[in-house]
Write a protein that holds these residues in place. Structure first.
Motif, short mmCIF file in Angstrom:
data_model
loop_
_atom_site.label_atom_id
_atom_site.label_comp_id
_atom_site.label_asym_id
_atom_site.label_seq_id
_atom_site.Cartn_x
_atom_site.Cartn_y
_atom_site.Cartn_z
N TRP A 45 -20.48 5.71 12.41
CA TRP A 45 -19.15 5.47 13.03
C TRP A 45 -18.91 3.97 13.03
N MET A 46 -17.84 3.26 12.94
CA MET A 46 -17.67 2.07 12.90
C MET A 46 -16.00 1.53 13.48
N PRO A 47 -15.99 0.58 14.02
CA PRO A 47 -14.62 0.30 14.47
C PRO A 47 -13.71 0.22 13.23
N TYR A 50 -13.62 -3.13 11.54
CA TYR A 50 -14.82 -3.57 10.85
C TYR A 50 -14.45 -2.86 9.55
N ARG A 51 -14.10 -1.62 9.39
CA ARG A 51 -13.73 -0.93 8.09
C ARG A 51 -12.61 -1.87 7.25
N ALA A 52 -11.73 -2.21 8.09
CA ALA A 52 -10.68 -2.86 7.26
C ALA A 52 -10.82 -3.99 6.80
N ILE A 58 -14.66 -6.61 0.38
CA ILE A 58 -15.16 -5.90 -0.87
C ILE A 58 -14.09 -5.96 -2.19
N ALA A 59 -12.83 -5.58 -1.61
CA ALA A 59 -11.90 -5.21 -2.67
C ALA A 59 -11.55 -6.80 -3.37
N GLN A 60 -11.31 -7.75 -2.61
CA GLN A 60 -11.10 -8.86 -3.26
C GLN A 60 -12.13 -9.51 -4.04
N TYR A 103 -16.25 -2.24 -6.51
CA TYR A 103 -15.19 -0.85 -6.25
C TYR A 103 -15.77 0.43 -5.71
N SER A 104 -17.03 0.70 -6.31
CA SER A 104 -17.92 1.68 -5.90
C SER A 104 -18.10 1.61 -4.25
N ALA A 105 -18.75 0.28 -3.91
CA ALA A 105 -19.02 0.21 -2.47
C ALA A 105 -17.76 0.18 -1.69
N ALA A 106 -16.63 -0.17 -2.27
CA ALA A 106 -15.35 -0.04 -1.37
C ALA A 106 -14.93 1.31 -1.02
N GLU A 107 -15.24 2.09 -2.02
CA GLU A 107 -14.98 3.55 -2.07
C GLU A 107 -15.60 4.15 -0.98
N THR A 108 -16.66 3.71 -0.60
CA THR A 108 -17.60 4.33 0.39
C THR A 108 -16.99 4.31 1.69
N LEU A 109 -15.69 3.47 1.80
CA LEU A 109 -15.06 3.17 3.12
C LEU A 109 -13.97 3.97 3.15
#
Ligand SMILES: [Fe+2]
Ligand SMILES: [Fe+2]
Length: 339
Positions: A45-47, A50-52, A58-60, A103-109
């Protein structure tokens, strides 16, 4: 007469706590994990904020890696020797790989790669302003490696300890490769600096043009950095923009001396009291103009990226068709439906 129980019994000490208590407990667990330097993983779980924040950062970062291929790719066909060409191709290919890890790391979100690319192509998300400057001579390849990749390393080494697991792990590998990029740039500039007077002048000119934009890569001064404090509280960011910029200046000054090149700042002075190099003022108006899309190459970079994406459509379609056909034995295609 026995009292009848109320229609809805008040919550007893049973296992089901009211939702607001559960949310509070989840937030407490998250805060404790961050404070204890435990990694936050995709299923934890994360706020929402934090996710946004992570998705945006990560996307930028991913966008910067793939747009960053363009200025140097410009010189692959004109590299002065087979050795230099092989090194440059390897470097540009590494940047593509960095984009893919990120991009893969961002997809995990929980955001799809398609959506992220769409945000880049439509201008809703930015990439590092440094890549909106042109590469005018071969020496620019050296200046980019030494200064731009060098600044990236200074920024990114602390991200290897970022609180979000997939981002931190991607950064470990990226930093190893960035270190090779920085060294190849330094070695290239050293060769030019020790070459003919014309080569030396070309190296100096490249450093003159790339120095100030490299300092801007650390972002606005601390007092104006809107996301910094929260990112530091969440252990996403470990040092302030100004701290990292100072660290970079302190590393570069002696390196420039060894290179036999000067940094284009008449106010650079060793400050005995602070134990750091003082530098002159940064032109933040230029930085803001490039961010607004008014840098020398903004339109060209984005148009080239959109074209590459359009022209690569058949590759994505072929890969998806292949994955669909061989999916059972060869794993599922990467993408939201594959997770
Ligand atoms: Fe990179
Ligand atoms: Fe790099």
């Amino acid at each position: 007469m026995a009292p009848t129980p109320p229609a809805t019994a008040p919550a007893g000490p049973g296992p089901a706590a009211p939702p607001q208590d559960e949310a509070r407990q989840a937030l407490d667990r998250f805060d404790r994990a961050v404070a204890a330097e435990t990694r936050i993983e995709p299923r934890d779980w994360m706020p929402d904020a934090y996710r946004a924040t992570l998705v945006r950062q990560i996307a930028q970062h991913a966008h910067s890696e793939i747009i960053g291929m363009q200025p140097e790719a410009n010189w692959i066909t004109r590299a002065p020797s087979l050795r230099r060409k092989a090194i440059l191709i390897a470097k540009v290919q590494d940047e593509a790989g960095h984009g893919l890890y990120l991009y893969s790391a961002a997809e995990t979100l929980g955001v799809s790669r398609e959506e992220l690319l769409d945000r880049l192509h439509s201008g809703r998300q930015k990439y590092s302003s440094i890549f909106n400057y042109p590469t005018l001579t071969w020496a620019d390849v050296g200046a980019i490696g030494w200064l731009v990749d060098g600044a990236a390393i200074t920024n990114q080494v602390p991200l290897c300890r970022c609180s979000y697991g997939p981002y931190a792990r991607a950064m470990v590998r990226i930093c190893k490769e960035e270190s090779f990029h920085q060294r190849q740039g330094y070695e290239l500039l050293l060769a030019l600096s020790r070459g003919t007077p014309a080569q030396h002048a070309m190296a100096q000119d490249a450093v003159n043009r790339w120095w100030w934009p490299s300092l801007m890569m650390f972002g606005p001064p601390d007092a104006e950095s809107e996301h910094s404090a929260r990112s530091m509280a969440w252990n996403i960011k470990r040092h302030s923009n100004d701290e990292l910029r100072q660290r970079f200046v302190d590393i570069c000054v002696p390196q420039a001396e060894t290179l036999g090149l000067t940094l284009p700042d008449p106010e650079l002075r060793w400050n005995e009291e602070r134990g750091h190099w003082d530098h002159g003022p940064i032109d933040w108006e230029e930085f803001r103009a490039v961010l607004r899309g008014q840098g020398p190459c903004n339109a060209q970079r984005l148009e080239q990226r959109r074209r590459a994406h359009r022209e690569g459509a058949w590759v994505r379609e072929a890969a998806a068709a292949y994955a669909a056909r061989h999916g059972a034995g060869g794993g599922t295609p990467a993408g939201p439906e594959g997770r």
